[in-house]
Design a protein around this motif. Structure first.
Motif, short mmCIF file in Angstrom:
data_model
loop_
_atom_site.label_atom_id
_atom_site.label_comp_id
_atom_site.label_asym_id
_atom_site.label_seq_id
_atom_site.Cartn_x
_atom_site.Cartn_y
_atom_site.Cartn_z
N LEU A 143 10.40 1.66 2.14
CA LEU A 143 10.89 2.69 3.05
C LEU A 143 9.75 3.46 3.70
O LEU A 143 9.81 3.80 4.89
N THR A 144 8.71 3.75 2.92
CA THR A 144 7.56 4.46 3.48
C THR A 144 6.93 3.68 4.62
O THR A 144 6.61 4.23 5.69
N MET A 145 6.77 2.37 4.43
CA MET A 145 6.16 1.53 5.47
C MET A 145 7.07 1.37 6.68
O MET A 145 6.64 1.55 7.83
N THR A 146 8.33 1.03 6.44
CA THR A 146 9.22 0.73 7.57
C THR A 146 9.57 1.97 8.38
O THR A 146 9.60 1.91 9.62
N VAL B 16 8.90 -4.28 12.36
CA VAL B 16 9.48 -3.58 11.21
C VAL B 16 10.34 -4.54 10.39
O VAL B 16 10.32 -4.52 9.16
N SER B 17 11.10 -5.39 11.08
CA SER B 17 11.93 -6.36 10.38
C SER B 17 11.09 -7.35 9.59
O SER B 17 11.47 -7.77 8.49
N MET B 18 9.93 -7.72 10.13
CA MET B 18 9.08 -8.66 9.41
C MET B 18 8.52 -8.03 8.14
O MET B 18 8.32 -8.73 7.14
N ILE C 124 15.33 12.11 5.34
CA ILE C 124 14.34 11.11 4.92
C ILE C 124 13.10 11.77 4.36
O ILE C 124 12.54 11.33 3.35
N LEU C 125 12.65 12.85 5.00
CA LEU C 125 11.49 13.58 4.49
C LEU C 125 11.76 14.16 3.11
O LEU C 125 10.88 14.16 2.24
N LEU C 126 13.00 14.62 2.89
CA LEU C 126 13.36 15.14 1.58
C LEU C 126 13.31 14.04 0.53
O LEU C 126 12.78 14.24 -0.58
N LEU C 127 13.84 12.85 0.86
CA LEU C 127 13.77 11.72 -0.07
C LEU C 127 12.33 11.32 -0.36
O LEU C 127 11.98 10.99 -1.49
N PHE C 128 11.50 11.36 0.68
CA PHE C 128 10.10 11.00 0.50
C PHE C 128 9.40 11.99 -0.44
O PHE C 128 8.64 11.60 -1.34
N VAL C 129 9.68 13.28 -0.26
CA VAL C 129 9.07 14.30 -1.12
C VAL C 129 9.54 14.13 -2.56
O VAL C 129 8.75 14.23 -3.51
N LEU C 130 10.85 13.86 -2.74
CA LEU C 130 11.37 13.66 -4.09
C LEU C 130 10.74 12.43 -4.75
O LEU C 130 10.39 12.46 -5.94
N GLY C 131 10.61 11.34 -3.98
CA GLY C 131 9.99 10.14 -4.52
C GLY C 131 8.53 10.36 -4.87
O GLY C 131 8.05 9.91 -5.92
N LEU C 132 7.82 11.05 -4.00
CA LEU C 132 6.40 11.33 -4.26
C LEU C 132 6.25 12.25 -5.47
O LEU C 132 5.33 12.06 -6.28
N TRP C 133 7.16 13.21 -5.60
CA TRP C 133 7.10 14.11 -6.75
C TRP C 133 7.34 13.35 -8.05
O TRP C 133 6.66 13.58 -9.06
N ALA C 134 8.31 12.41 -8.03
CA ALA C 134 8.60 11.62 -9.23
C ALA C 134 7.41 10.74 -9.61
O ALA C 134 7.08 10.60 -10.79
N ILE C 135 6.75 10.17 -8.63
CA ILE C 135 5.61 9.28 -8.91
C ILE C 135 4.42 10.06 -9.47
O ILE C 135 3.72 9.58 -10.37
N TYR D 278 12.62 -0.69 -9.36
CA TYR D 278 13.14 -0.94 -8.01
C TYR D 278 13.28 0.32 -7.19
O TYR D 278 13.36 0.26 -5.97
N ASN D 279 13.29 1.48 -7.85
CA ASN D 279 13.17 2.73 -7.09
C ASN D 279 11.81 2.81 -6.41
O ASN D 279 11.70 3.20 -5.25
N VAL D 280 10.77 2.43 -7.14
CA VAL D 280 9.42 2.45 -6.57
C VAL D 280 9.28 1.39 -5.48
O VAL D 280 8.66 1.62 -4.44
N VAL D 281 9.85 0.20 -5.72
CA VAL D 281 9.82 -0.86 -4.70
C VAL D 281 10.48 -0.38 -3.41
O VAL D 281 9.93 -0.53 -2.30
N ALA D 282 11.67 0.23 -3.54
CA ALA D 282 12.37 0.74 -2.36
C ALA D 282 11.57 1.85 -1.69
O ALA D 282 11.50 1.93 -0.45
N PHE D 283 10.93 2.70 -2.49
CA PHE D 283 10.13 3.80 -1.93
C PHE D 283 8.97 3.26 -1.10
O PHE D 283 8.69 3.76 0.00
N LEU D 284 8.29 2.24 -1.60
CA LEU D 284 7.16 1.67 -0.87
C LEU D 284 7.60 1.03 0.44
O LEU D 284 6.97 1.24 1.49
#
Length: 272
Positions: free
Chosen positions: A249-252, A206-208, A21-32, A241-247
């Motif tokens: 996932l970061t919160m949840t 988290v579900s809410m 998950i941390l790897l995905l977060f770093v990749l998403g942050l790098w892309a943004i 929708y990649n950015v939507v999912a990233f946001l």
């Protein structure tokens, strides 16, 4: 003779799923941060984060308070209260959240406005109050009201399970010592029930956060709604929708880790 204790690195102690998950977060942050397209989409959608968090926090606090009251009625010795609370829980839990959102927004909200105007008719006629209108009932508050009612039924069952997990003998002993029902609940039942209800209560929060995306069906400008508008205007569905999912996932995931930490801290405190 002293010997050195061997310490394992932090990353070696982390579970593999968290490392992934941390790897995905770093990749998403790098892309943004490095891609201009992703950066522009992120800037557009970031305005919906506050709306998502506002709707979630207000609805969850209200649902928790209402759920606790329903749970107390559900565990009451008065049969009428138990039957009414059970009826409420079974009806609300049997309706999909999206259907309930539409029902509150387009059926209950106009009915509430009509009831307010009818009840306050003398004050409106005297000019002390302005008549309410359906358009004046903001869709954000309609969504909050709907999420509050929906989740209060689930939270009520969590509170009920926690209250009933406390031994009946402890309650009878407290009552025999002269404690009132309120003091018995406050000092004996609730502190012990809190250890049971905290993990599922955190999971419901988290579900809410995720279910708050449904409010976009009412046009509320949350992350999902802004994502739909951005994608439909730019046709960058994949990137948007990649950015939507990233946001989301970061919160949840952040909230899930916080709930896990609180649960472990509470367990350590109980052992001590």
């Amino acid at each position: 003779m002293s010997h050195r204790t061997r310490r394992t690195p932090l990353f070696s102690r982390l579970p593999y799923w968290l490392l992934a998950i941390l790897l995905l977060f770093v990749l998403g942050l790098w892309a943004i941060t490095s891609d201009q397209t992703y950066s522009g989409i992120f800037t557009t959608l970031s305005g919906g984060v506050l709306t998502t968090l506002w709707v979630t926090f207000v609805a969850f606090i209200a649902a928790t308070v209402l759920g606790l009251l329903i749970a107390l009625a559900r565990t009451s010795n008065i049969r009428v209260l138990r039957e009414l609370a059970t009826f409420y829980i079974e009806i609300i839990r049997g309706i999909p959240i999206l259907v309930f959102l539409f029902y509150i927004a387009f059926v209950a909200a106009p009915a509430m406005v009509w009831a307010f105007n009818w009840t306050m008719a003398p004050f409106i006629d005297w000019g002390w109050l302005a008549p309410a209108s359906v358009r004046g009932f903001d869709f954000v508050w309609r969504a909050i009201f709907a999420l509050t009612i929906c989740y209060s039924a689930f939270i009520a069952e969590i509170f009920r399970a926690g209250i009933e997990a406390v031994g009946r003998g402890q309650i009878e002993a407290a009552r025999s010592l002269g404690l009132s029902r309120w003091h018995c609940f406050r000092f004996i039942v609730f502190p012990q029930a809190l250890r049971t209800i905290l993990p599922p209560l955190g999971n419901d929060f988290v579900s809410m956060v995720k279910d708050s995306a449904l409010v976009s069906a009412l046009g509320v400008q949350d992350i999902t709604q802004l994502g739909k508008l951005s994608a439909s205007s730019s046709f960058l569905f994949f990137e948007t929708y990649n950015v939507v999912a990233f946001l989301y996932l970061t919160m949840t995931i952040s909230l899930s880790l916080l709930v896990r930490w609180l649960e472990r801290a509470l367990n350590r405190r109980v052992r001590q």
